[in-house]
Design a protein around this motif. Structure first.
Motif, PDB file in Angstrom:
ATOM      1  N   LYS A 173      -8.181   1.410  -0.644  1.00  0.00           N
ATOM      2  CA  LYS A 173      -7.092   0.875  -1.463  1.00  0.00           C
ATOM      3  C   LYS A 173      -6.317   1.992  -2.148  1.00  0.00           C
ATOM      4  O   LYS A 173      -5.080   1.942  -2.239  1.00  0.00           O
ATOM      5  CB  LYS A 173      -7.648  -0.102  -2.503  1.00  0.00           C
ATOM      6  CG  LYS A 173      -7.982  -1.477  -1.936  1.00  0.00           C
ATOM      7  CD  LYS A 173      -8.317  -2.454  -3.035  1.00  0.00           C
ATOM      8  CE  LYS A 173      -8.469  -3.870  -2.471  1.00  0.00           C
ATOM      9  NZ  LYS A 173      -8.758  -4.866  -3.524  1.00  0.00           N
ATOM     10  N   ALA A 174      -7.047   3.018  -2.617  1.00  0.00           N
ATOM     11  CA  ALA A 174      -6.382   4.157  -3.259  1.00  0.00           C
ATOM     12  C   ALA A 174      -5.520   4.910  -2.250  1.00  0.00           C
ATOM     13  O   ALA A 174      -4.382   5.299  -2.556  1.00  0.00           O
ATOM     14  CB  ALA A 174      -7.426   5.092  -3.863  1.00  0.00           C
ATOM     15  N   GLN A 175      -6.047   5.095  -1.034  1.00  0.00           N
ATOM     16  CA  GLN A 175      -5.274   5.767   0.017  1.00  0.00           C
ATOM     17  C   GLN A 175      -4.023   4.974   0.359  1.00  0.00           C
ATOM     18  O   GLN A 175      -2.932   5.541   0.498  1.00  0.00           O
ATOM     19  CB  GLN A 175      -6.145   5.948   1.268  1.00  0.00           C
ATOM     20  CG  GLN A 175      -7.230   6.988   1.129  1.00  0.00           C
ATOM     21  CD  GLN A 175      -8.040   7.116   2.402  1.00  0.00           C
ATOM     22  OE1 GLN A 175      -7.641   6.661   3.472  1.00  0.00           O
ATOM     23  NE2 GLN A 175      -9.206   7.730   2.287  1.00  0.00           N
ATOM     24  N   GLU A 176      -4.193   3.657   0.511  1.00  0.00           N
ATOM     25  CA  GLU A 176      -3.056   2.815   0.873  1.00  0.00           C
ATOM     26  C   GLU A 176      -2.003   2.814  -0.230  1.00  0.00           C
ATOM     27  O   GLU A 176      -0.794   2.821   0.037  1.00  0.00           O
ATOM     28  CB  GLU A 176      -3.511   1.382   1.154  1.00  0.00           C
ATOM     29  CG  GLU A 176      -4.369   1.220   2.399  1.00  0.00           C
ATOM     30  CD  GLU A 176      -3.598   1.506   3.681  1.00  0.00           C
ATOM     31  OE1 GLU A 176      -2.370   1.742   3.634  1.00  0.00           O
ATOM     32  OE2 GLU A 176      -4.236   1.511   4.746  1.00  0.00           O
ATOM     33  N   SER A 177      -2.462   2.829  -1.493  1.00  0.00           N
ATOM     34  CA  SER A 177      -1.524   2.847  -2.614  1.00  0.00           C
ATOM     35  C   SER A 177      -0.687   4.127  -2.605  1.00  0.00           C
ATOM     36  O   SER A 177       0.530   4.087  -2.806  1.00  0.00           O
ATOM     37  CB  SER A 177      -2.300   2.730  -3.934  1.00  0.00           C
ATOM     38  OG  SER A 177      -1.423   2.788  -5.034  1.00  0.00           O
ATOM     39  N   GLU A 178      -1.349   5.267  -2.354  1.00  0.00           N
ATOM     40  CA  GLU A 178      -0.630   6.532  -2.319  1.00  0.00           C
ATOM     41  C   GLU A 178       0.285   6.617  -1.104  1.00  0.00           C
ATOM     42  O   GLU A 178       1.424   7.096  -1.194  1.00  0.00           O
ATOM     43  CB  GLU A 178      -1.638   7.695  -2.304  1.00  0.00           C
ATOM     44  CG  GLU A 178      -1.012   9.084  -2.343  1.00  0.00           C
ATOM     45  CD  GLU A 178      -0.216   9.352  -3.603  1.00  0.00           C
ATOM     46  OE1 GLU A 178       0.521  10.352  -3.650  1.00  0.00           O
ATOM     47  OE2 GLU A 178      -0.333   8.559  -4.577  1.00  0.00           O
ATOM     48  N   ARG A 179      -0.202   6.136   0.037  1.00  0.00           N
ATOM     49  CA  ARG A 179       0.627   6.104   1.241  1.00  0.00           C
ATOM     50  C   ARG A 179       1.879   5.258   1.001  1.00  0.00           C
ATOM     51  O   ARG A 179       2.977   5.619   1.400  1.00  0.00           O
ATOM     52  CB  ARG A 179      -0.159   5.522   2.418  1.00  0.00           C
ATOM     53  CG  ARG A 179      -1.140   6.485   3.082  1.00  0.00           C
ATOM     54  CD  ARG A 179      -1.997   5.721   4.075  1.00  0.00           C
ATOM     55  NE  ARG A 179      -2.850   6.597   4.842  1.00  0.00           N
ATOM     56  CZ  ARG A 179      -2.564   7.075   6.043  1.00  0.00           C
ATOM     57  NH1 ARG A 179      -1.414   6.753   6.607  1.00  0.00           N
ATOM     58  NH2 ARG A 179      -3.408   7.855   6.685  1.00  0.00           N
ATOM     59  N   LYS A 180       1.663   4.106   0.350  1.00  0.00           N
ATOM     60  CA  LYS A 180       2.799   3.207   0.094  1.00  0.00           C
ATOM     61  C   LYS A 180       3.816   3.871  -0.821  1.00  0.00           C
ATOM     62  O   LYS A 180       5.027   3.768  -0.599  1.00  0.00           O
ATOM     63  CB  LYS A 180       2.286   1.904  -0.539  1.00  0.00           C
ATOM     64  CG  LYS A 180       3.391   0.874  -0.758  1.00  0.00           C
ATOM     65  CD  LYS A 180       2.828  -0.418  -1.314  1.00  0.00           C
ATOM     66  CE  LYS A 180       3.927  -1.456  -1.478  1.00  0.00           C
ATOM     67  NZ  LYS A 180       3.407  -2.751  -2.007  1.00  0.00           N
ATOM     68  N   ARG A 181       3.326   4.556  -1.866  1.00  0.00           N
ATOM     69  CA  ARG A 181       4.226   5.222  -2.800  1.00  0.00           C
ATOM     70  C   ARG A 181       5.098   6.255  -2.082  1.00  0.00           C
ATOM     71  O   ARG A 181       6.318   6.289  -2.259  1.00  0.00           O
ATOM     72  CB  ARG A 181       3.413   5.903  -3.911  1.00  0.00           C
ATOM     73  CG  ARG A 181       4.265   6.537  -5.005  1.00  0.00           C
ATOM     74  CD  ARG A 181       3.406   7.313  -5.982  1.00  0.00           C
ATOM     75  NE  ARG A 181       2.839   8.507  -5.372  1.00  0.00           N
ATOM     76  CZ  ARG A 181       3.498   9.647  -5.210  1.00  0.00           C
ATOM     77  NH1 ARG A 181       4.769   9.754  -5.594  1.00  0.00           N
ATOM     78  NH2 ARG A 181       2.906  10.690  -4.660  1.00  0.00           N
ATOM     79  N   ILE A 182       4.460   7.083  -1.242  1.00  0.00           N
ATOM     80  CA  ILE A 182       5.199   8.132  -0.526  1.00  0.00           C
ATOM     81  C   ILE A 182       6.138   7.510   0.515  1.00  0.00           C
ATOM     82  O   ILE A 182       7.286   7.933   0.669  1.00  0.00           O
ATOM     83  CB  ILE A 182       4.222   9.115   0.148  1.00  0.00           C
ATOM     84  CG1 ILE A 182       3.383   9.826  -0.918  1.00  0.00           C
ATOM     85  CG2 ILE A 182       4.980  10.150   0.967  1.00  0.00           C
ATOM     86  CD1 ILE A 182       2.247  10.648  -0.357  1.00  0.00           C
ATOM     87  N   ALA A 183       5.632   6.490   1.221  1.00  0.00           N
ATOM     88  CA  ALA A 183       6.441   5.851   2.262  1.00  0.00           C
ATOM     89  C   ALA A 183       7.682   5.197   1.674  1.00  0.00           C
ATOM     90  O   ALA A 183       8.782   5.297   2.233  1.00  0.00           O
ATOM     91  CB  ALA A 183       5.606   4.816   3.021  1.00  0.00           C
TER      92      ALA A 183
END
Length: 251
Positions: free
Chosen positions: A48-58
């Motif tokens: 979830k933390a990875q996906e949150s950071e990926r989403k922010r950058i994306a």
């Protein structure tokens, strides 16, 4: 009389010992289950933390950089180059390439539009993008209903990872995707007709690790059914409740 008393005492001791062993085993099982749940929670929180950071950058790439490039492209098209058409054409080509790259990077980091478009349409877009390289077909049961966004993102990532591995390694010509809502779980089957692989030899590879960690994060059961030189099949069952399913329930 003494023998009877001794038998009673021995029986009592055996029963007490058996009760003690059963209590110890029960405590060990509870401790093991707690450790499994803890590890599962850590995996879920990490993803979830990875996906949150990926989403922010994306989103930043998609909404900010992508939009800025589009504005620059519009300004360029309205710019009076006074005959320098070759320069204008070269800059326009580079700008278009940058826009496409920004979109591609954003899409690879996180499926930004999946929330609004939905899982099925997003997979269909992936299929369309890969249609020139491999034949992919998808069958979705009419009863399929939209799932939690976390589940849909993980499923999309798994399908994306599977197809990437197929294109890189399997020499397959076909990929099949099957999605069905059952009474107690969502079943997803992904298969190909490639040369397949020995699971024990590749299970430590990043592709398999990524797929299985995402499956674990959904409390899902899974099974690989591989036949060398015939094809690979991944079966996933995602429970609707929060209980971890029995791996033996997949045949």
């Amino acid at each position: 009389m003494l023998i009877v008393v001794l038998v009673i005492i021995m029986s009592f001791i055996l029963l007490a010992y058996r009760s003690f062993i059963q209590r110890i085993l029960k405590e060990k099982n509870a401790q093991h289950e707690a450790e499994v749940q803890h590890q599962k929670k850590l995996v879920l929180e990490n993803i979830k933390a990875q996906e949150s950071e990926r989403k922010r950058i994306a989103v930043m790439i998609h909404d900010d950089i992508g939009n800025r490039l589009n504005i620059l492209s519009l300004w360029l098209n309205n710019l009076d180059t006074k005959g320098d058409e070759i320069i204008k054409k070269n800059i326009t080509t580079q700008m278009s390439s940058l826009i496409d790259s920004a979109r591609s990077i954003s899409h690879s980091l996180y499926p930004v539009n999946l929330e609004s478009v939905g899982l099925v349409l997003y997979i269909e877009e992936l299929i369309a993008n890969l249609s020139g390289r491999i034949n992919i077909s998808m069958n979705v049961s009419p009863k399929f209903q939209k799932k939690d966004i976390f589940i849909e993102v993980q499923l999309y990532r798994i399908i994306q990872e599977f197809t990437t591995n197929v294109l890189k390694h399997s020499e397959a010509s076909r990929v099949w995707i099957y999605i069905k809502d059952n009474k107690t779980n969502l079943a997803v089957i992904i298969s190909d007709n490639g040369k397949s692989f020995e699971y024990d030899e590749v299970k430590k590879g990043m592709g398999i690790k990524n797929i299985e960690s995402r499956i674990k994060s959904m409390n899902a059961a899974h099974k690989w059914k591989n036949t060398l030189h015939v094809g690979s099949r991944l079966i996933i069952k995602i429970p609707y409740n929060n209980e971890f399913p029995d791996q033996n329930s997949i045949n």
